[in-house]
Design a protein around this motif. Sequence first.
Motif, PDB file in Angstrom:
ATOM      1  N   ASP A 271     -30.089  18.400 -24.850  1.00 35.79           N
ATOM      2  CA  ASP A 271     -28.935  18.978 -25.154  1.00 35.79           C
ATOM      3  C   ASP A 271     -28.023  18.008 -25.517  1.00 35.79           C
ATOM      4  OD1 ASP A 271     -26.830  20.827 -25.911  1.00 35.79           O
ATOM      5  OD2 ASP A 271     -25.963  20.179 -24.360  1.00 35.79           O
ATOM      6  N   HIS A 273     -23.434  16.239 -25.672  1.00 33.53           N
ATOM      7  CA  HIS A 273     -22.279  16.807 -25.809  1.00 33.53           C
ATOM      8  C   HIS A 273     -21.389  15.686 -26.431  1.00 33.53           C
ATOM      9  CE1 HIS A 273     -21.218  20.846 -25.083  1.00 33.53           C
ATOM     10  NE2 HIS A 273     -22.169  20.712 -24.517  1.00 33.53           N
ATOM     11  N   HIS A 305     -26.919  22.366 -19.082  1.00 33.85           N
ATOM     12  CA  HIS A 305     -27.808  22.697 -20.239  1.00 33.85           C
ATOM     13  C   HIS A 305     -28.525  23.141 -21.043  1.00 33.85           C
ATOM     14  CE1 HIS A 305     -22.920  23.907 -21.994  1.00 33.85           C
ATOM     15  NE2 HIS A 305     -22.758  24.087 -21.226  1.00 33.85           N
TER      16      HIS A 305
HETATM   17 MG    MG Z   1     -24.175  22.439 -24.717  1.00 30.91          MG
END
Ligand code: MG
Length: 434
Positions: A271, A273, A305
Motif C-alpha cells: 500500500d 499513501h 492497510h
Molecule cells: Mg491504503
Amino acid sequence: MTADILRQPEDDDKPSWAAVIVAAGRGDRFGGSIPKQFRDLAGRPILRRTVEAFMPVDGLDRIVVVVDPINHDLAAMALDGLRDQRPTVTIVPGRSDRQGSVLAGLEALAEGSAPPSAVLIHDGVRPLVRISTIKAVMAAITGGIDGAIAALPVNDTLKGVSDSGVISRTVDRTGLYRAQTPQGFTFNRILAAHRNAAGKQMTDDAAVAEAAGLSVGIVADHGDNIKITVEDDLTIAARFIIEDNDLTASVKASDESFEHCRDIRFGQGFDVHRTCPGQSVTLCGITIPAPFSLSGHSDADVAFHAITDAVLGAIADGDIGSHFPPTDPRWKGTDSAVFLRHAVEKACEIGFRPLQIDLTLICERPKIGPHRDLFRHRLADLTGADAGRVAVKATTSERLGFTGRGEGIAALAMVVLERGPFSSAADSTKRVPQ
Ligand code: MG
C-alpha cells in the motif's frame, strides 16, 4: 540414593510446587548481541523452550523466571503468551551472581500468603530437560528427602594435571556424578540455607543445601539435558531437537489434527499513501510525530492497510477496497484497526489465524526504529499473533522515487496464517480482540 533410606513425608499433605528458573546471566562467554538465554534455538528463544518444558508438569503451580533487570523486556518478549497460562509465569529481577539470583527467586516465592512447600531450581539455559527427569526429582522430594538433583555418572576417566601440563594422577571416578538441574528441595529448608549462604559463592544449590546439613539425593538424568554454555552447544541442542521432531513427526504422521497444524497459508500486501501538510502520521494504529501527514479516506494507516491486504490475500478473499470501498462515506476517517480486525475475523471464520507477520515500511522520515516495538506489540494485540513472530522493518529508498522525495510512504507486508486445530468456532476467534 536408594528408596529405602528416604524418610517418610512430614505430613500427608500433597506438596505445592513452584519452580525457579535462573536466567540472569549476561552471557559474556557466549558473545553475540543478546545474552544466550534469549538466543534462538530451532525457532524459539532458549529461555522460552526451558519454561515450556516445565509448563505441562502436573502439580506445578508457579514458575518464577529470574532475569537481569536490564533484560526484562527481552524476557517478556521471549515468554510472550506463556504468562497468561497455568502454571503462572512471573519475571523477577536477579542479582549479579547465580546464587544471589536463586535467592531472589526464592524470596519472591516466599512473599505473599501461600509460599510453596517445595521448589525446583533450574538453569534457564537447559531447555532440553525431560519431563520424566523433572517428575523424578519431584517424586524424590515427595518421598521425604530434603533435596534431590538430576545427575549423570562420570563415564570419562578423570586426570589430575600438574602446572607443567603433565598428568600427575588418575582420579577414581567411582561414585562421582555430574550435577545437573533441576534441583528440588523442600522450600523452607532451601530458603533458609540460601539466606545463610548469601555471598559464599557456591556453584549449585545442592552445595548450598549440603552446607546447611540437608540430605540431598540424586536421580538419573538424560545426556541431552545439556547446559548451553558455548556456541557449539547451540548446534548440539538444535540437533537433539531436530532428531526429536523427526521422531515425533513419524509417530504422528497419521494423526489428523497434526495434519491440520501443518496447513498454513501465505499472503502479501502492498500500500501507498500520499503525504500532505500536517505534523503526525498513524502507523500500526500509533500516531507519531512527522514533518507531514498522510492523506486518505480512512486514517491513512498505510501499515495496517498492507497487512489487511496480506491477510485477505492469504485467504483469497478479495482486497481491502472490495471489503471497504473508499467511496463509502462510512469509512471516512475510520481507525484502520477496524479493517485489519475484519480481515483476521474472516480468516478465523474459515479456521485460520495469524501465525507470523513481516512488515516493511519504506520512507525517509519519520524514523521507525524508536517506535518499532510499540508497533509490533500493537500488531500482536490486534491479530493474536505472538509478538515474537511479528516483525516491523524500515528502509529508505535512497532518496529515489516518490518515497525518496517524501511524496508518500509505502508499506509491504507478508502474513502467514495457520489452521487450528480449534475445538470450536468460538475457540478460533478467541484471540481476536473485539
Ligand atoms: Mg491504503
